[in-house]
Design an enzyme around this catalytic site. Structure first.
Site, PDB file in Angstrom:
ATOM      1  N   GLU A  10      -6.381   4.516   8.823  1.00 48.34           N
ATOM      2  CA  GLU A  10      -6.259   3.058   8.763  1.00 48.34           C
ATOM      3  C   GLU A  10      -6.536   2.549   7.351  1.00 48.34           C
ATOM      4  O   GLU A  10      -5.826   1.689   6.838  1.00 48.34           O
ATOM      5  CB  GLU A  10      -7.205   2.377   9.753  1.00 48.34           C
ATOM      6  CG  GLU A  10      -6.864   2.618  11.212  1.00 48.34           C
ATOM      7  CD  GLU A  10      -5.464   2.159  11.588  1.00 48.34           C
ATOM      8  OE1 GLU A  10      -4.999   1.134  11.055  1.00 48.34           O
ATOM      9  OE2 GLU A  10      -4.820   2.841  12.402  1.00 48.34           O
ATOM     10  N   HIS A  23       1.511  -2.176   6.609  1.00 48.97           N
ATOM     11  CA  HIS A  23       0.446  -1.278   7.046  1.00 48.97           C
ATOM     12  C   HIS A  23       1.000  -0.242   8.031  1.00 48.97           C
ATOM     13  O   HIS A  23       0.759   0.959   7.899  1.00 48.97           O
ATOM     14  CB  HIS A  23      -0.676  -2.105   7.683  1.00 48.97           C
ATOM     15  CG  HIS A  23      -1.646  -1.300   8.484  1.00 48.97           C
ATOM     16  ND1 HIS A  23      -2.868  -0.897   7.990  1.00 48.97           N
ATOM     17  CD2 HIS A  23      -1.583  -0.814   9.748  1.00 48.97           C
ATOM     18  CE1 HIS A  23      -3.498  -0.201   8.917  1.00 48.97           C
ATOM     19  NE2 HIS A  23      -2.743  -0.129   9.994  1.00 48.97           N
ATOM     20  N   GLU A  24       1.766  -0.715   9.028  1.00 46.27           N
ATOM     21  CA  GLU A  24       2.328   0.209  10.028  1.00 46.27           C
ATOM     22  C   GLU A  24       3.246   1.243   9.376  1.00 46.27           C
ATOM     23  O   GLU A  24       3.217   2.422   9.706  1.00 46.27           O
ATOM     24  CB  GLU A  24       3.116  -0.562  11.096  1.00 46.27           C
ATOM     25  CG  GLU A  24       2.257  -1.382  12.048  1.00 46.27           C
ATOM     26  CD  GLU A  24       1.249  -0.537  12.814  1.00 46.27           C
ATOM     27  OE1 GLU A  24       1.521   0.654  13.066  1.00 46.27           O
ATOM     28  OE2 GLU A  24       0.178  -1.064  13.156  1.00 46.27           O
ATOM     29  N   HIS A  29       1.578   4.137   7.744  1.00 49.83           N
ATOM     30  CA  HIS A  29       1.261   5.280   8.614  1.00 49.83           C
ATOM     31  C   HIS A  29       2.403   6.288   8.606  1.00 49.83           C
ATOM     32  O   HIS A  29       2.202   7.490   8.603  1.00 49.83           O
ATOM     33  CB  HIS A  29       1.035   4.813  10.056  1.00 49.83           C
ATOM     34  CG  HIS A  29      -0.311   4.186  10.284  1.00 49.83           C
ATOM     35  ND1 HIS A  29      -1.489   4.793   9.925  1.00 49.83           N
ATOM     36  CD2 HIS A  29      -0.658   2.988  10.833  1.00 49.83           C
ATOM     37  CE1 HIS A  29      -2.516   4.000  10.249  1.00 49.83           C
ATOM     38  NE2 HIS A  29      -2.036   2.908  10.803  1.00 49.83           N
TER      39      HIS A  29
END
Length: 467
Positions: free
Chosen positions: A407, A327-328, A331
């Site tokens: 997100e 997920h990070e 970004h």
């Protein structure tokens, strides 16, 4: 007529009085709006006493109740601290606190042999006193938050000694950055001529890039211990995943967050080809100090710590940690980091430009009690903090909305990496470890939540999990 209408009264007020009243009224309007939202959210905490149906699988009733009470305490605390700071700010404005502090700074720098012509010296004394004031008035609140609320709900790991050492260190480090940067900025504005706003903006851009670069290597380690993630399965998996999406990973660190609190997190930083990933030890099941069996020697605490540990296995399994990192890294891969930098720099440029337009207006200074002098630092403060406050509110709301979109996109990215199932369970675990409350008032969450509510994120992942 003898009765003047409020509109006429307003029109008759001198410009500086109108500016002053507008700033004060707007500040209270924002405060009341926030208080209204917080009230709605507190009502949710008070009335939602049973786990809602759709959360049955996700949260057991014990954790649900714990998190409800934690969030309720936090909300009550932020009500009082918010009220205090609003009243404090109002009193400072009404009693002329800013010109008072400016004159006091002038006297102090005068005693040191710097006359009124040394405006930058006076500005630095002013900054030092102002930050000292806010550090001292903020201390009781910070102490209460750490040693009453976080302590009561089992998050605080700090001792009083650690807390004070930390606070002093933070203050000193802040001054070491703030004072030189401000004096250079003021100097640039002074000598920059008509286009000073361009140079001022470029200067702040460079400073922010430098700070981001040195923060992790030189500043953060002053406060927390960073250790390279030991060789092993997790490290290899992280490196493999980074390689698969061309993330230029150079190092993976574990930070001893557990010395402060048992909240958990992960982030990455660094410019260009030099990226590091930082994992909180509290995020990792294998590294969390809270899961460690205490040594047999420490008899007194042993039993108590053991029982605490048994029922609370904290952190995530390796697959889940990877999903969180997926997920990070999403970004990064989706350019969110760069987009955020670009937005904030465009905003900063616009603000400096408007500052250049407004700095000549004497009535802005007069509104805040500066009739004879127009110090640059005070101008920066008045314009950026007070005059721009409506704009800042709108901007921060838009950024919150954007952040929630980012997100969802990062979750979707992790999903494409095949990590939907692990991210699903990781989000549940992190919510549990951090005692997040999964039910929220819709206006409150729309205004405040930089991350989408847990259920919405899980729903988005679920759609994929079943495919």
């Amino acid at each position: 007529g003898a009765m003047a209408l409020p509109g006429e009264l307003w029109a008759e007020l001198a410009a500086e009085k109108r500016i002053f009243c507008s700033v004060l009224l707007f500040s209270w309007a924002v405060y009341l709006w926030e208080a209204f939202l917080a009230h709605r959210q507190r009502w949710v905490y008070r009335t939602t006493t049973h786990v809602p149906q759709e959360l049955g699988q996700i949260m057991d009733s014990e954790t649900f109740e714990k998190s409800r009470l934690y969030q309720l305490d936090k909300s009550t605390f932020s009500f009082w601290s918010g009220l205090y700071s609003e009243v404090e700010g109002t009193m400072i404005l009404l009693c002329g606190g800013i010109p008072f502090l400016w004159n006091l700074s002038g006297q102090i720098s005068g005693r040191a042999g710097f006359g009124p012509e040394y405006e930058i010296v006076q500005s630095l004394v002013f900054l030092l006193l102002a930050t000292l004031f806010s550090a001292v008035t903020g201390l009781p609140w910070s102490l209460y938050n750490t040693f009453v609320i976080e302590e009561k709900h089992g998050f605080n790991q700090q001792t009083l000694g650690f807390f004070f050492k930390d606070a002093i260190k933070k203050f000193v480090v802040t001054q070491c950055i703030l004072l030189p940067v401000t004096s250079l900025l003021l100097y640039i504005i002074k000598i920059g001529g008509d286009y000073f706003f361009i140079y001022a903006w470029l200067f702040t851009l460079v400073v922010s890039l430098v700070l981001v670069t040195i923060y992790a290597d030189y500043i953060a380690p002053l406060f927390d211990k960073f250790i390279p993630l030991p060789e092993g399965e997790l490290k290899q998996q992280i490196e493999t995943m980074a390689k698969s999406i061309d993330f230029p990973l150079t190092k993976v660190y574990v930070v001893e967050g557990s010395k402060r609190s048992s909240h958990s997190n992960a982030y990455f930083y660094g410019f260009f080809k030099n990226k590091r990933i930082v994992l909180f030890d509290t995020l990792l099941e294998d590294y969390s100090a809270l899961n460690k069996e205490p040594a047999e020697g420490e008899d007194g605490e042993n039993e108590e710590t053991k029982s605490k540990t048994k029922n609370k296995k904290q952190g995530c399994k390796n697959e889940e940690v990877l999903a969180v990192l997926g997920h990070e890294l999403g970004h990064w891969k989706l350019g969110h980091t760069v987009k955020n930098i670009i937005i904030s720099q465009m905003n900063s440029f616009l603000c400096f430009f408007l500052f250049a337009v407004l700095i000549g207006r004497k009535e802005l200074f007069a509104a805040f009690g500066f009739y004879d002098t127009q110090p640059t630092l005070i101008g920066l403060m008045i314009i950026f903090q007070f005059i721009f406050s409506p704009y800042n509110e709108v901007l921060s709301f838009c950024l919150t909305v954007l952040s929630r979109r980012f997100e969802f996109q990062a979750d979707a990215f992790a999903k494409e990496l095949g990590k939907a199932k692990d991210l699903y369970s990781a989000l549940i675990k992190l919510n549990k470890d951090n005692l997040g409350f999964p039910v929220s008032d819709w206006i409150f969450s729309m205004w405040h939540y930089s991350h989408p509510p847990l259920l919405e994120r899980l729903q988005a992942l679920k759609d994929a999990k079943q495919e």
